[in-house]
Design a protein around this motif. Structure first.
Motif, short mmCIF file in Angstrom:
data_model
loop_
_atom_site.label_atom_id
_atom_site.label_comp_id
_atom_site.label_asym_id
_atom_site.label_seq_id
_atom_site.Cartn_x
_atom_site.Cartn_y
_atom_site.Cartn_z
N LEU A 45 5.91 -47.87 2.15
CA LEU A 45 6.79 -49.03 1.93
C LEU A 45 6.00 -50.25 1.47
O LEU A 45 6.52 -51.09 0.72
CB LEU A 45 7.55 -49.36 3.21
N VAL A 46 4.74 -50.37 1.89
CA VAL A 46 3.92 -51.52 1.49
C VAL A 46 3.73 -51.57 -0.02
O VAL A 46 3.52 -52.65 -0.60
CB VAL A 46 2.55 -51.48 2.21
N ILE A 47 3.85 -50.43 -0.69
CA ILE A 47 3.71 -50.40 -2.15
C ILE A 47 4.65 -51.42 -2.81
O ILE A 47 4.31 -52.06 -3.80
CB ILE A 47 3.99 -48.98 -2.69
N ALA A 69 -7.48 -55.78 -1.35
CA ALA A 69 -6.31 -56.64 -1.47
C ALA A 69 -6.63 -57.86 -2.34
O ALA A 69 -5.78 -58.34 -3.10
CB ALA A 69 -5.82 -57.08 -0.10
N GLN A 70 -7.86 -58.37 -2.23
CA GLN A 70 -8.26 -59.50 -3.07
C GLN A 70 -8.24 -59.12 -4.54
O GLN A 70 -7.84 -59.92 -5.40
CB GLN A 70 -9.67 -59.96 -2.67
N ARG A 71 -8.60 -57.88 -4.84
CA ARG A 71 -8.69 -57.45 -6.24
C ARG A 71 -7.39 -56.87 -6.78
O ARG A 71 -7.02 -57.14 -7.93
CB ARG A 71 -9.80 -56.40 -6.37
N PHE A 72 -6.69 -56.09 -5.96
CA PHE A 72 -5.50 -55.38 -6.44
C PHE A 72 -4.20 -55.79 -5.75
O PHE A 72 -3.17 -55.18 -5.99
CB PHE A 72 -5.70 -53.86 -6.27
N GLY A 73 -4.27 -56.79 -4.88
CA GLY A 73 -3.06 -57.28 -4.25
C GLY A 73 -2.44 -56.26 -3.30
O GLY A 73 -3.13 -55.50 -2.62
N TRP A 74 -1.12 -56.26 -3.27
CA TRP A 74 -0.40 -55.38 -2.35
C TRP A 74 -0.68 -53.91 -2.61
O TRP A 74 -0.69 -53.10 -1.68
CB TRP A 74 1.11 -55.64 -2.45
N TYR A 75 -0.93 -53.54 -3.88
CA TYR A 75 -1.23 -52.15 -4.19
C TYR A 75 -2.57 -51.72 -3.58
O TYR A 75 -2.73 -50.59 -3.10
CB TYR A 75 -1.26 -51.93 -5.71
N LEU A 108 -3.87 -53.00 -0.84
CA LEU A 108 -3.61 -52.86 0.59
C LEU A 108 -2.91 -51.54 0.89
O LEU A 108 -3.28 -50.83 1.83
CB LEU A 108 -2.76 -54.03 1.07
N ALA A 109 -1.90 -51.21 0.08
CA ALA A 109 -1.16 -49.95 0.30
C ALA A 109 -2.08 -48.74 0.16
O ALA A 109 -2.02 -47.81 0.97
CB ALA A 109 0.00 -49.85 -0.69
N ALA A 110 -2.95 -48.76 -0.85
CA ALA A 110 -3.86 -47.63 -1.05
C ALA A 110 -4.81 -47.47 0.13
O ALA A 110 -5.09 -46.35 0.58
CB ALA A 110 -4.64 -47.82 -2.34
N THR A 111 -5.30 -48.59 0.66
CA THR A 111 -6.19 -48.54 1.82
C THR A 111 -5.48 -47.91 3.01
O THR A 111 -6.00 -47.00 3.66
CB THR A 111 -6.65 -49.96 2.20
#
Length: 395
Positions: A297-299, A364-370, A372-375
């Motif tokens: 869902l974070v995606i 998250a700093q580099r790719f934003g919410w995506y 964070l979601a991937a992590t």
């Protein structure tokens, strides 16, 4: 055994369990006051969002160190005396944060805060160890509901205080909260005699013996590492991401997201009962899969705030299920070493938290919410595989 001459009430009475849950809440809150305030704390020293994320990582690493260095002493000395000593040093560490003159000093003080904030992990084995096996899950769930309340309390309070009075004021308020915790411990925590006479260095070396001897402990440690890494990935990056487009939320709004912790707070006793009825492995599997669903869902969290709120609720419940299931199963292993079992497990748990927060801060700093979601998805997938491997009641 508890010293029955102690003036504290029955350690398993509802009133005492409630107060000990409150003590756990105030103790764990110390770790999370900084999370809604990270952008402001970093900005006051001219640091970026990823640099500010180091403060959350430093606090978690300090906590892991405190678990190793101090929590084993709960098997060696009276736990009440240990907690009061830690509280005194924690108050000094909070003052060091409030008056930190440089970013390097702030990081060092944050490590010290985490190092001395391990009181809840002394309280939980002390009280849960007195419970019969058939109700231990319920007792653990009740105490861990205090941890959920502490997360909610810390993030909400720090967001409001920091947003209106500045982040340094919040850490001065935290000193006063520690004083309330000290009063609860003095008047209600029962005294417990030592369960071992091992010297301190032997006590620490016995941690390795427990890891080698107990496969259930090893499995619980790895699952806990992965699940809390996912949990901390979101919370360690949340304030920074919410401060950017499209939300542009300040610390008070970021702190308000702490109210999703009500989900874990309300669910903890039910999860504890489920562990007693269904067994820890099944509850662990459900928890890990719930965390995975949360990060799917974070995606979409950067586009729809409803997805973010739903993800945070699922993440809180899933992580809580994993924690209760894992702690319930390790407390069955060695009655004379409950503090040390808790040390090993919670050290791995908070090392996972530091790892998740650190990795997510950069992605998250580099790719934003995506990013964070991937992590979170990566950690949650690994946790799900670990949980699925726990196939029998003793696993």
């Amino acid at each position: 055994m508890v010293d029955r001459k102690d003036p504290a009430a029955d350690p398993l009475s509802p009133a005492t369990i409630f107060l000990m849950a409150a003590a756990c809440a105030f103790a764990v809150a110390t770790l999370y006051y900084n999370q809604p305030l990270l952008p402001e704390m970093g900005a006051s020293f001219g640091r970026s969002g990823s640099d500010a994320g180091l403060l959350a990582t430093a606090t978690q690493l300090g906590y892991a160190g405190g678990l190793v260095l101090f929590v084993p002493l709960g098997d060696r000395i009276d736990r009440k005396r240990l907690i009061l000593t830690l509280l005194a040093f924690n108050m000094a560490s909070l003052l060091a944060v409030a008056f930190a003159p440089t970013f390097a000093a702030l990081i060092a003080a944050s490590v010290a805060v985490g190092l001395t904030a391990v009181m809840a992990q002394v309280i939980i084995p002390a009280i849960s160890g007195l419970a019969a096996p058939e109700v231990r899950g319920r007792i653990v769930g009740s105490l861990l509901s205090g941890l959920s309340a502490g997360l909610l309390f810390a993030r909400t309070l720090s967001g409001v205080v920091g947003g209106h009075a500045g982040w340094r004021t919040m850490f001065l308020v935290a000193v006063g909260i520690d004083a309330v915790l000290m009063a609860i411990v003095i008047f209600r925590l029962p005294r417990t005699p030592p369960s071992t006479t091992l010297p301190y260095l032997s006590l620490l070396s016995s941690l390795g013996d427990l890891i080698r001897r107990e496969p259930v402990l090893r499995a619980a440690c790895l699952a806990g590492f992965l699940m809390f890494a996912a949990f901390s990935a979101l919370w360690g990056s949340l304030a920074t991401l919410l401060a950017e487009e499209p939300y542009r939320f300040g610390p008070d709004m970021a702190g308000a997201f702490g109210f999703v912790g009500l989900a874990g707070l309300l669910a903890s006793p039910w999860i504890g009962r489920a562990v007693d009825r269904l067994g820890a492995p099944l509850v662990l599997r459900i928890g890990a899969l719930t965390v995975l669903l949360a990060f799917l869902l974070v995606i979409e969290a950067g586009s729809h705030i409803g997805f973010l709120i739903a993800a945070m609720i699922l993440l809180d419940i899933g992580n809580r299920a994993g924690l209760i299931a894992n702690q319930s199963r390790i407390y069955t292993l060695a009655a004379e070493a409950r503090s040390r079992l808790n040390t090993v497990f919670m050290s791995s748990y908070f090392l996972g938290g530091a790892t998740g927060a650190g990795v997510a801060a950069h992605l998250a700093q580099r790719f934003g919410w995506y990013g964070l979601a991937a992590t979170g998805i990566a950690f949650a997938l690994c946790a799900s595989m670990m949980a699925l491997a726990a196939k029998h009641p003793g696993a």
